[in-house]
Scaffold this active site. Structure first.
Site, PDB file in Angstrom:
ATOM      1  N   THR A 153      97.909  49.652  64.521  1.00  0.00           N
ATOM      2  CA  THR A 153      96.772  49.084  64.854  1.00  0.00           C
ATOM      3  C   THR A 153      96.292  48.038  63.950  1.00  0.00           C
ATOM      4  O   THR A 153      96.371  48.427  62.777  1.00  0.00           O
ATOM      5  CB  THR A 153      95.678  50.086  65.239  1.00  0.00           C
ATOM      6  OG1 THR A 153      94.432  49.544  65.466  1.00  0.00           O
ATOM      7  CG2 THR A 153      95.664  51.205  64.194  1.00  0.00           C
ATOM      8  N   ASP A 154      95.468  47.117  64.385  1.00  0.00           N
ATOM      9  CA  ASP A 154      94.805  46.179  63.384  1.00  0.00           C
ATOM     10  C   ASP A 154      93.454  46.959  62.815  1.00  0.00           C
ATOM     11  O   ASP A 154      93.112  46.545  61.899  1.00  0.00           O
ATOM     12  CB  ASP A 154      94.251  45.035  64.230  1.00  0.00           C
ATOM     13  CG  ASP A 154      93.211  45.198  65.304  1.00  0.00           C
ATOM     14  OD1 ASP A 154      92.946  46.533  65.552  1.00  0.00           O
ATOM     15  OD2 ASP A 154      92.744  44.120  65.954  1.00  0.00           O
ATOM     16  N   GLU A 155      93.230  48.287  63.191  1.00  0.00           N
ATOM     17  CA  GLU A 155      91.940  48.649  62.884  1.00  0.00           C
ATOM     18  C   GLU A 155      92.338  49.137  61.223  1.00  0.00           C
ATOM     19  O   GLU A 155      91.310  49.488  60.584  1.00  0.00           O
ATOM     20  CB  GLU A 155      91.778  49.930  63.556  1.00  0.00           C
ATOM     21  CG  GLU A 155      91.125  49.386  64.931  1.00  0.00           C
ATOM     22  CD  GLU A 155      90.451  50.246  65.817  1.00  0.00           C
ATOM     23  OE1 GLU A 155      89.769  51.391  65.405  1.00  0.00           O
ATOM     24  OE2 GLU A 155      90.953  50.261  67.074  1.00  0.00           O
ATOM     25  N   TYR A 192      90.460  57.742  62.405  1.00  0.00           N
ATOM     26  CA  TYR A 192      91.225  57.342  63.337  1.00  0.00           C
ATOM     27  C   TYR A 192      92.100  56.264  62.418  1.00  0.00           C
ATOM     28  O   TYR A 192      93.278  56.507  62.371  1.00  0.00           O
ATOM     29  CB  TYR A 192      90.770  56.569  64.682  1.00  0.00           C
ATOM     30  CG  TYR A 192      91.895  55.750  65.233  1.00  0.00           C
ATOM     31  CD1 TYR A 192      93.195  56.148  65.675  1.00  0.00           C
ATOM     32  CD2 TYR A 192      91.808  54.597  65.590  1.00  0.00           C
ATOM     33  CE1 TYR A 192      94.068  55.420  66.446  1.00  0.00           C
ATOM     34  CE2 TYR A 192      92.631  53.620  65.925  1.00  0.00           C
ATOM     35  CZ  TYR A 192      93.950  54.064  66.613  1.00  0.00           C
ATOM     36  OH  TYR A 192      94.711  53.547  67.075  1.00  0.00           O
ATOM     37  N   LYS A 224      95.869  56.400  60.702  1.00  0.00           N
ATOM     38  CA  LYS A 224      96.853  55.532  61.225  1.00  0.00           C
ATOM     39  C   LYS A 224      97.243  54.527  59.867  1.00  0.00           C
ATOM     40  O   LYS A 224      98.533  54.341  59.820  1.00  0.00           O
ATOM     41  CB  LYS A 224      96.298  54.329  62.196  1.00  0.00           C
ATOM     42  CG  LYS A 224      96.218  54.811  63.728  1.00  0.00           C
ATOM     43  CD  LYS A 224      97.522  55.544  64.125  1.00  0.00           C
ATOM     44  CE  LYS A 224      98.473  54.453  64.659  1.00  0.00           C
ATOM     45  NZ  LYS A 224      99.623  54.797  65.484  1.00  0.00           N
TER      46      LYS A 224
END
Ligand code: NAD
Ligand code: TYD
Length: 376
Positions: free
Chosen positions: A156-158, A181, A185
């Site tokens: 993810t870009d997060e 989260y 990741k």
């Protein structure tokens, strides 16, 4: 161009994974191999999302055919946990797995704030288990890796953290995760790359922005708002509603994943995004117009149900992806405009009442228990 034959898809009963499997089997003539979907069927995994695929390509379409000499069968479902090493090993051997595409994860930021442990287990330990099993099963006696193998890790870009008003994340932006989260990741991304550098495991990695589309669990912004609108419930907007996300239609994401799997460089990392930034509140007003138009609601009345609530702790302000690398190097382009994608998404939720009822009533959980035993 890689030739990928026996693909282990982890988390294939979740939102993005089920769309990936469907696209690969139904709309990708170049793929003639088999898919093994390994999914623990947590609250987010719903076999109903792939019932028709199972019927067309799975064991039910070929009664009496044995899984091991599976002539004709192209879709296998295996219920299980990616942390279960002996299970994962046995799947590698039974199906002669040459490719892994790893979607399985705990994926919701709000849940990670309430209960981070499951995120560490699945996202960190589960990813480790898949990587390490692949290393073991794909190495020959001398330690050299199987030539036709590939491990594609979905992220993810997060992991990049939060942006101010300007700038976009590139592949070289340092990781700076802020939620349990995104931290879990980011750990899994580092592990995947470490397996490439240390053991020569053929790894590719993609970091994508917010997805939307059919079969998304209604805890995420877009499906939650659609269903609340249809049921006349309040529409909860966190904080001032000015956080920005970059939205991409799930099929565009999955085409990008397939492109990287076929042509991406081992050890390569590719950003995927919609180049489509929206403030949450602006997105919500647009969605209200789309849903109202299609469902015959009065948009002014629906707007009255918008309800500002306490902000999410550590709420990242803005995400925006620079996806020029995948466009330039691999020739991927987004195909679905936001207008078109939102329309298709709303249409899907309007015409899949049984799927929604199953989730709302919890009936899908009972069905899973009856057909597959207790959840992992
Ligand atoms: P999801 O929550 O809808 O689905 C996750 C799936 O993984 C479910 O089917 C669940 O049953 C399964 N799963 C969870 N724990 C498992 C375990 N221990 N063993 C086996 N299966 C398990 O998630 P999603 O939105 O489809 O996201 C898929 C992947 O894409 C995730 O890795 C996520 O981090 C990433 N991603 C998501 C988005 C997004 O907007 N949804 C954006 C970028 C990246
Ligand atoms: P979400 O779909 O949870 O994705 P992510 O947190 O991974 O970006 O949320 C998207 C944005 O919408 C995020 O800024 C939080 C916000 N949001 C709300 O304002 N209200 C809601 O009820 C939800 C679920 C999200």
């Amino acid at each position: 161009m890689r030739s990928l034959k026996n693909i282990l898809v982890s988390g294939g009963s979740g939102f993005i994974g089920c769309n990936f499997i469907r696209t690969l089997l139904e709309k990708t003539p170049g793929f003639t191999g088999r898919i093994v979907n390994l999914d623990a069927l947590t609250y987010a995994g719903n076999p109903a999302s792939l019932a028709d695929v199972e019927a067309a390509y799975g064991k039910t379409a070929h009664p009496g055919v044995n899984a091991a000499d599976s002539t004709g069968i192209r879709y296998f479902f295996e219920k299980g946990d990616i942390c279960d090493r002996s299970l994962v090993e046995s799947l590698f051997r039974t199906y002669d797995i040459d490719t892994v595409v790893h979607f399985a994860a705990e994926s919701h930021v709000d849940r990670s704030i309430l209960g981070p442990e499951a995120f560490i287990k699945t996202n960190v330990m589960g990813t480790f288990t898949l990587l390490d099993t692949a290393r073991q099963c794909w190495a020959d006696g001398s330690g050299a890796m199987r030539q036709d193998a590939l491990f594609h890790h979905i992220s993810t870009d997060e992991v990049y953290g939060s942006l101010g008003e300007t700038g976009r994340f590139t592949e070289t932006t340092p990781c700076d995760p802020r939620s349990p989260y995104s931290a879990s990741k980011a750990s899994s991304d580092h592990l995947a790359m470490a397996y490439y550098h240390t053991y020569g495991l053929p790894v590719t990695l993609s970091n994508c922005s917010n997805n939307y589309g059919p079969c998304q669990f209604p805890e995420k912004l877009i499906p939650l708002m659609i269903l609340n609108m249809l049921e006349g419930k309040p529409l909860p907007v966190y904080g001032d509603g000015k956080n920005i996300r970059d939205w991409v239609y799930v099929e565009d994401h999955n085409r990008a994943v397939w492109t990287v799997m076929q042509k991406g460089e081992c050890g390569g990392k590719y950003n995927i995004g919609g180049e489509n930034e929206w403030e949450n509140i602006r997105l919500l007003y647009t969605l209200i117009d789309v849903v109202s138009g299609k469902a015959g609601l009065d948009p002014a009345k629906v707007r009255e149900t918008v309800h500002f609530v306490r902000d999410r702790p550590g709420h990242d302000r803005r995400y925006a992806i620079d996806c020029s690398k995948i466009k330039r190097e691999l020739g991927w382009e987004r195909q679905v405009t936001f207008e078109e994608g939102l329309g298709k998404t709303v249409d899907w939720y309007l015409s899949n009442a049984a799927w929604i009822d199953g989730i709302r009533s919890g009936e899908y959980l009972d069905w899973v228990k009856k057909n597959y035993g207790d959840r992992a």
